[in-house]
Design a protein around this motif. Structure first.
Motif, mmCIF file in Angstrom:
data_model
loop_
_atom_site.group_PDB
_atom_site.id
_atom_site.type_symbol
_atom_site.label_atom_id
_atom_site.label_comp_id
_atom_site.label_asym_id
_atom_site.label_seq_id
_atom_site.Cartn_x
_atom_site.Cartn_y
_atom_site.Cartn_z
ATOM 1 N N VAL A 147 0.840 -1.203 0.000
ATOM 2 C CA VAL A 147 0.000 0.000 0.000
ATOM 3 C C VAL A 147 0.875 1.253 0.000
ATOM 4 N N ASN A 148 1.840 1.324 0.893
ATOM 5 C CA ASN A 148 2.681 2.517 0.987
ATOM 6 C C ASN A 148 3.482 2.755 -0.291
ATOM 7 N N ARG A 149 3.996 1.702 -0.875
ATOM 8 C CA ARG A 149 4.765 1.833 -2.116
ATOM 9 C C ARG A 149 3.871 2.341 -3.246
ATOM 10 N N SER A 150 2.668 1.797 -3.361
ATOM 11 C CA SER A 150 1.750 2.213 -4.431
ATOM 12 C C SER A 150 1.323 3.662 -4.281
ATOM 13 N N LEU A 151 1.053 4.096 -3.056
ATOM 14 C CA LEU A 151 0.655 5.485 -2.830
ATOM 15 C C LEU A 151 1.752 6.451 -3.247
ATOM 16 N N ARG A 152 2.986 6.120 -2.939
ATOM 17 C CA ARG A 152 4.112 6.990 -3.318
ATOM 18 C C ARG A 152 4.345 6.971 -4.826
ATOM 19 N N ARG A 153 4.310 5.794 -5.412
ATOM 20 C CA ARG A 153 4.640 5.631 -6.820
ATOM 21 C C ARG A 153 3.642 6.326 -7.744
ATOM 22 N N HIS A 154 2.382 6.368 -7.351
ATOM 23 C CA HIS A 154 1.333 6.894 -8.230
ATOM 24 C C HIS A 154 0.691 8.171 -7.690
ATOM 25 N N ALA A 155 1.409 8.950 -6.916
ATOM 26 C CA ALA A 155 0.862 10.102 -6.186
ATOM 27 C C ALA A 155 -0.014 11.034 -7.019
ATOM 28 N N HIS A 156 0.350 11.293 -8.256
ATOM 29 C CA HIS A 156 -0.390 12.291 -9.045
ATOM 30 C C HIS A 156 -1.441 11.682 -9.968
ATOM 31 N N LEU A 199 -10.267 11.522 -6.590
ATOM 32 C CA LEU A 199 -9.158 11.606 -5.635
ATOM 33 C C LEU A 199 -7.905 11.072 -6.301
ATOM 34 N N THR A 200 -6.817 11.818 -6.171
ATOM 35 C CA THR A 200 -5.531 11.302 -6.625
ATOM 36 C C THR A 200 -5.001 10.365 -5.532
ATOM 37 N N TYR A 201 -3.955 9.639 -5.868
ATOM 38 C CA TYR A 201 -3.322 8.793 -4.852
ATOM 39 C C TYR A 201 -2.776 9.637 -3.703
ATOM 40 N N ALA A 202 -2.290 10.842 -4.006
ATOM 41 C CA ALA A 202 -1.791 11.726 -2.942
ATOM 42 C C ALA A 202 -2.931 12.141 -2.013
ATOM 43 N N GLN A 203 -4.097 12.456 -2.562
ATOM 44 C CA GLN A 203 -5.248 12.821 -1.725
ATOM 45 C C GLN A 203 -5.742 11.610 -0.937
ATOM 46 N N LEU A 204 -5.765 10.440 -1.570
ATOM 47 C CA LEU A 204 -6.134 9.204 -0.871
ATOM 48 C C LEU A 204 -5.149 8.937 0.261
ATOM 49 N N ASP A 205 -3.874 9.181 0.005
ATOM 50 C CA ASP A 205 -2.832 9.020 1.012
ATOM 51 C C ASP A 205 -3.104 9.915 2.227
ATOM 52 N N LEU A 206 -3.368 11.186 1.994
ATOM 53 C CA LEU A 206 -3.641 12.128 3.083
ATOM 54 C C LEU A 206 -4.888 11.711 3.867
ATOM 55 N N ARG A 207 -5.982 11.439 3.171
ATOM 56 C CA ARG A 207 -7.237 11.077 3.851
ATOM 57 C C ARG A 207 -7.085 9.767 4.627
ATOM 58 N N SER A 208 -6.336 8.832 4.086
ATOM 59 C CA SER A 208 -6.144 7.566 4.804
ATOM 60 C C SER A 208 -5.263 7.758 6.039
ATOM 61 N N ARG A 209 -4.277 8.656 5.970
ATOM 62 C CA ARG A 209 -3.465 8.948 7.161
ATOM 63 C C ARG A 209 -4.324 9.594 8.242
ATOM 64 N N GLN A 210 -5.218 10.501 7.835
ATOM 65 C CA GLN A 210 -6.108 11.145 8.802
ATOM 66 C C GLN A 210 -7.054 10.108 9.425
ATOM 67 N N LEU A 211 -7.602 9.231 8.602
ATOM 68 C CA LEU A 211 -8.498 8.195 9.132
ATOM 69 C C LEU A 211 -7.737 7.230 10.028
ATOM 70 N N ASP A 212 -6.513 6.904 9.663
ATOM 71 C CA ASP A 212 -5.664 6.060 10.503
ATOM 72 C C ASP A 212 -5.548 6.656 11.904
ATOM 73 N N ARG A 213 -5.302 7.951 11.986
ATOM 74 C CA ARG A 213 -5.179 8.633 13.283
ATOM 75 C C ARG A 213 -6.495 8.535 14.059
ATOM 76 N N VAL A 214 -7.626 8.776 13.396
ATOM 77 C CA VAL A 214 -8.943 8.674 14.047
ATOM 78 C C VAL A 214 -9.147 7.261 14.599
ATOM 79 N N LEU A 215 -8.839 6.260 13.797
ATOM 80 C CA LEU A 215 -9.051 4.871 14.226
ATOM 81 C C LEU A 215 -8.148 4.498 15.399
#
Length: 185
Positions: A19-28, A39-55
């Motif tokens: 997951v982390n490799r794919s998010l970085r590789r395809h950011a735009h 949503l771009t991969y970069a936006q998905l990355d940000l939203r998933s990090r925020q949700l990770d913190r909530v969880l």
């Protein structure tokens, strides 16, 4: 197989690394289109990090799952990415299950949080389901993400750590959970 260093291009040994490799590789690149929202991969990355913190702040982790009782939608993908990247155990629950089956799976799995829609929640509540903390997609979900700290301080998952808890249909009685590990293929 040894663990690949982050970004090394070596073999992927965990879902988290994939997951982390794919998010970085395809950011735009575009990651998801849902009802006109892109949503771009970069936006998905940000939203998933925020949700990770909530969880994590609500007690979810590698042994305490989050239950995803959602239709196909971008929030399901965000939750799947958040749990995969953070090593949080995830229980996917089919929207066609009865309220009794959903309540049983949530209780049996020990989920600390259920993410769902208001329509699906209404169906559960009309059946009298007892649930832990519930987060509904929409304003509540968006407010939690907006208030969440953006960080990358997740735990590193080992290949044999639990990733998904999948439940059978229960054809021989109650649904039974089967654990799938972080081990990548």
């Amino acid at each position: 197989r040894g663990r690949a260093a982050s970004g090394s291009g070596g073999p992927v040994t965990t879902t988290q690394e994939l997951v982390n490799r794919s998010l970085r590789r395809h950011a735009h690149r575009t990651a998801v289109v849902d009802e006109g929202r892109r949503l771009t991969y970069a936006q998905l990355d940000l939203r998933s990090r925020q949700l990770d913190r909530v969880l994590r702040d609500t007690g979810c982790g590698d042994t305490v799952p989050v239950a995803l009782y959602l239709p196909d939608c971008s929030e399901y993908l965000e939750a799947d990415v958040a749990t995969g990247r953070a090593g949080i155990l995830r229980v996917g629950i089919g929207e066609r299950l009865s309220a009794d089956e959903v309540e049983y799976i949530v209780a049996d799995s020990g989920a600390a949080v259920v993410i769902t829609t208001t329509d699906l929640l209404e169906r559960l509540r009309s059946g009298g389901a007892q649930l832990p903390r519930v987060v509904t997609v929409g304003e509540e979900y968006e407010a939690l993400l907006a208030d969440a700290q953006d960080d990358e301080a997740w735990r590193t998952a080992a290949p044999d750590d639990a990733a998904y808890l999948m439940y059978t249909s229960g054809t021989t009685g109650r649904p039974k959970g089967a654990t799938h590990t972080q081990r990548g293929r």
